[in-house]
Design an enzyme around this catalytic site. Structure first.
Site, PDB file in Angstrom:
ATOM      1  N   LYS A  49       1.121  -1.151   0.007  1.00  0.00           N
ATOM      2  CA  LYS A  49       0.000   0.164  -0.007  1.00  0.00           C
ATOM      3  C   LYS A  49       0.815   1.453   0.082  1.00  0.00           C
ATOM      4  O   LYS A  49       1.674   2.057   0.216  1.00  0.00           O
ATOM      5  CB  LYS A  49      -0.744   0.008   1.123  1.00  0.00           C
ATOM      6  CG  LYS A  49      -2.256  -0.809   1.015  1.00  0.00           C
ATOM      7  CD  LYS A  49      -2.722  -0.711   2.646  1.00  0.00           C
ATOM      8  CE  LYS A  49      -3.619   0.266   2.443  1.00  0.00           C
ATOM      9  NZ  LYS A  49      -4.395   0.240   3.927  1.00  0.00           N
ATOM     10  N   ARG A  97     -14.815   3.976  17.218  1.00  0.00           N
ATOM     11  CA  ARG A  97     -15.746   5.617  17.004  1.00  0.00           C
ATOM     12  C   ARG A  97     -16.972   4.426  16.672  1.00  0.00           C
ATOM     13  O   ARG A  97     -18.337   5.541  17.353  1.00  0.00           O
ATOM     14  CB  ARG A  97     -15.400   5.863  15.229  1.00  0.00           C
ATOM     15  CG  ARG A  97     -14.257   6.167  15.583  1.00  0.00           C
ATOM     16  CD  ARG A  97     -13.264   6.985  14.695  1.00  0.00           C
ATOM     17  NE  ARG A  97     -12.811   5.833  13.558  1.00  0.00           N
ATOM     18  CZ  ARG A  97     -13.828   5.527  12.565  1.00  0.00           C
ATOM     19  NH1 ARG A  97     -14.777   6.656  12.207  1.00  0.00           N
ATOM     20  NH2 ARG A  97     -14.086   4.797  11.459  1.00  0.00           N
ATOM     21  N   SER A 123      -8.757   9.171   9.406  1.00  0.00           N
ATOM     22  CA  SER A 123      -7.263   9.620   9.233  1.00  0.00           C
ATOM     23  C   SER A 123      -7.759   9.546   7.466  1.00  0.00           C
ATOM     24  O   SER A 123      -7.742  10.445   6.325  1.00  0.00           O
ATOM     25  CB  SER A 123      -6.450   8.611   9.262  1.00  0.00           C
ATOM     26  OG  SER A 123      -5.483   8.413  10.462  1.00  0.00           O
TER      27      SER A 123
END
Length: 160
Positions: free
Chosen positions: A42, A91, A129
């Site tokens: 990545k 979250r 992010s």
């Protein structure tokens, strides 16, 4: 025995939500290792070295924080550092389902590592992010989403 936790992630970049979880977890552990995962397959938005620099700046006055990079399985990183606790932030309910499956997999791979979940503060629930990267790509202001100490660095690094 020292209580050490690993808080793994890509931190591409670190957000105020990450910072909050880490700071709130500090009283629970003797040391927290922030482990920046490196995936050769990545392409990161920021280089691993830059992400490490950002984290070092955010936690420069925290003696209980250690920042490292790693490749491979997180449980192997934990074993190599004699760590028994993995720290994860949640979250949303989707985060819980994903993190639960990873935590259970890690438990099978290494039965002596416990995953500790901490809930994100309500005001940080929507921040991640990916959102910060998208705002940066479009030349938006990320001031409210990243730690204050690195806002000038992120802006300089990306908009340079």
């Amino acid at each position: 025995m020292e209580k050490i936790a690993v808080f793994p992630g890509s931190f591409d970049p670190i957000t105020v939500g990450h910072e909050s979880i880490i700071r709130r977890a500090l009283p629970l552990f003797d040391k927290i290792i922030i482990a920046i995962g490196y995936n050769a397959d990545k392409q990161g938005f920021f280089s691993v070295e830059t992400r490490k620099k950002f984290l070092e700046k955010v936690f420069e006055n925290e003696t209980k924080i250690q920042i490292e990079t790693y490749t491979g399985l997180t449980v192997d990183f934990c074993k190599n550092h004699k760590v028994k606790y993995l720290l994860r932030g949640l979250r949303t309910s989707a985060d819980f389902e994903f993190e639960r499956s990873i935590g259970q997999t890690n438990k099978v791979l290494s039965g002596d590592i416990e995953t500790i979940f901490m809930l994100t503060e309500p005001e940080h629930t929507f921040i991640n992010s990916s959102v910060v990267r998208d705002i940066l790509r479009h030349k938006g202001n990320v001031e409210h989403f990243v730690p204050k100490s690195i806002y000038p660095l992120i802006t300089k690094e990306y908009h340079a």
